[in-house]
Design a protein around this motif. Structure first.
Motif, PDB file in Angstrom:
ATOM      1  N   ASN A   1       0.829  -1.203   0.000  1.00 41.05           N
ATOM      2  CA  ASN A   1       0.000   0.000   0.000  1.00 41.05           C
ATOM      3  C   ASN A   1       0.870   1.262   0.000  1.00 41.05           C
ATOM      4  OD1 ASN A   1      -2.321  -1.497  -0.007  1.00 41.05           O
ATOM      5  ND2 ASN A   1      -2.680  -1.320   2.194  1.00 41.05           N
TER       6      ASN A   1
ATOM      7  N   ALA B   1       2.502   1.711  -3.473  1.00 40.30           N
ATOM      8  CA  ALA B   1       1.499   2.150  -4.451  1.00 40.30           C
ATOM      9  C   ALA B   1       1.222   3.643  -4.310  1.00 40.30           C
ATOM     10  CB  ALA B   1       0.216   1.346  -4.277  1.00 40.30           C
TER      11      ALA B   1
ATOM     12  N   SER C   1      -1.295   1.465  -8.870  1.00 44.23           N
ATOM     13  CA  SER C   1      -2.325   0.685  -8.184  1.00 44.23           C
ATOM     14  C   SER C   1      -1.689  -0.400  -7.316  1.00 44.23           C
ATOM     15  CB  SER C   1      -3.268   0.042  -9.194  1.00 44.23           C
ATOM     16  OG  SER C   1      -2.596  -0.987  -9.901  1.00 44.23           O
ATOM     17  N   ASN C   2      -2.424  -0.807  -6.295  1.00 47.95           N
ATOM     18  CA  ASN C   2      -1.950  -1.911  -5.446  1.00 47.95           C
ATOM     19  C   ASN C   2      -1.736  -3.175  -6.273  1.00 47.95           C
ATOM     20  OD1 ASN C   2      -2.374  -0.064  -3.435  1.00 47.95           O
ATOM     21  ND2 ASN C   2      -3.507  -1.441  -2.091  1.00 47.95           N
ATOM     22  N   LYS C   3      -2.614  -3.387  -7.248  1.00 51.36           N
ATOM     23  CA  LYS C   3      -2.502  -4.574  -8.095  1.00 51.36           C
ATOM     24  C   LYS C   3      -1.193  -4.573  -8.879  1.00 51.36           C
ATOM     25  CE  LYS C   3      -4.892  -7.148 -11.760  1.00 51.36           C
ATOM     26  NZ  LYS C   3      -6.061  -7.170 -12.665  1.00 51.36           N
ATOM     27  N   THR C   4      -0.824  -3.416  -9.404  1.00 51.48           N
ATOM     28  CA  THR C   4       0.427  -3.302 -10.163  1.00 51.48           C
ATOM     29  C   THR C   4       1.637  -3.585  -9.280  1.00 51.48           C
ATOM     30  OG1 THR C   4      -0.514  -1.688 -11.697  1.00 51.48           O
ATOM     31  CG2 THR C   4       1.889  -1.728 -11.502  1.00 51.48           C
TER      32      THR C   4
END
Length: 214
Positions: A167, A170, A176-179
């Motif tokens: 987090n 990011a 993004s957190n996903k990236t």
């Protein structure tokens, strides 16, 4: 007259650099920046011959910032000023487009020499890491696992071992957190590690962070 932009998030560092430069007759400080966004703004606004850039500032920083600066001002020499003495940081910075790399414990005379060299179109690296840097650049196939990481992966690896969460990373990198999670998974795979703790152990073993890191 070499016009210099100083970028560091610590005022005391900027003041020290300004004082050092003030003693050199053909150099002047054109401006200062304390974060990545200010750097991008100042290089558009000011006449700058050399950027002295801290690798670790709030917001946009590191490899991503070097790449963006190069996209905007491809002819602007960047002399990285870093706390990291491990040669891999220099490798990543130079591959991203920096013209030079010195550490914050470098003598003031070397700072001035570095500014002159990059202003003239050359390159400059702190003597204490130059030998390692040459080896890293010319023999990447024999290097340790962390040298196989891409610039972005190495940046995220560094932030993870310094204690940042997914987090946090990011937010700092405005991704993004996903990236970040995807990059973290790639780092773990390439490093043959299963946990962040394993990455920290590796970083300590190979001198990528200090024993007393926060």
């Amino acid at each position: 007259m070499i016009q210099i932009l100083i970028a560091d998030d610590h005022a005391i560092i900027r003041d020290g650099l300004k004082q050092i430069i003030s003693f050199v007759s053909n150099m002047a400080v054109a401006g200062e920046a304390s974060n990545g966004e200010e750097v991008l703004q100042k290089i558009r606004m000011l006449k700058v011959d050399v950027l002295v850039l801290d690798m670790s500032m709030p917001g946009k920083s590191g490899i991503a910032l070097i790449q963006q600066i190069n996209a905007i001002k491809p002819d602007l020499p960047i002399l990285v000023l870093s706390m990291h003495q491990e040669s891999q940081y220099a490798v990543q910075a130079m591959r991203a487009g920096a013209s030079g790399y010195i550490t914050k414990n470098t003598a003031s005379s070397q700072l001035i020499e570095g500014i002159r060299k990059v202003a003239e179109g050359g390159t400059f690296v702190s003597p204490e890491i130059s030998a390692k840097l040459i080896k890293q650049l010319h023999k990447p196939e024999t290097d340790l696992p962390h040298t196989k990481l891409t610039a972005r992966e190495f940046q995220i690896f560094s932030m993870l071992v310094e204690g940042h969460s997914v987090n946090d990373i990011a937010r700092i990198l405005t991704l993004s957190n996903k990236t970040i999670s995807t990059h973290k998974a790639a780092v773990l795979q390439k490093m043959e590690a299963s946990t962040t703790a394993s990455l920290v152990y590796y970083a300590l073993k190979h001198g990528l962070i200090n024993e007393g890191y926060d």
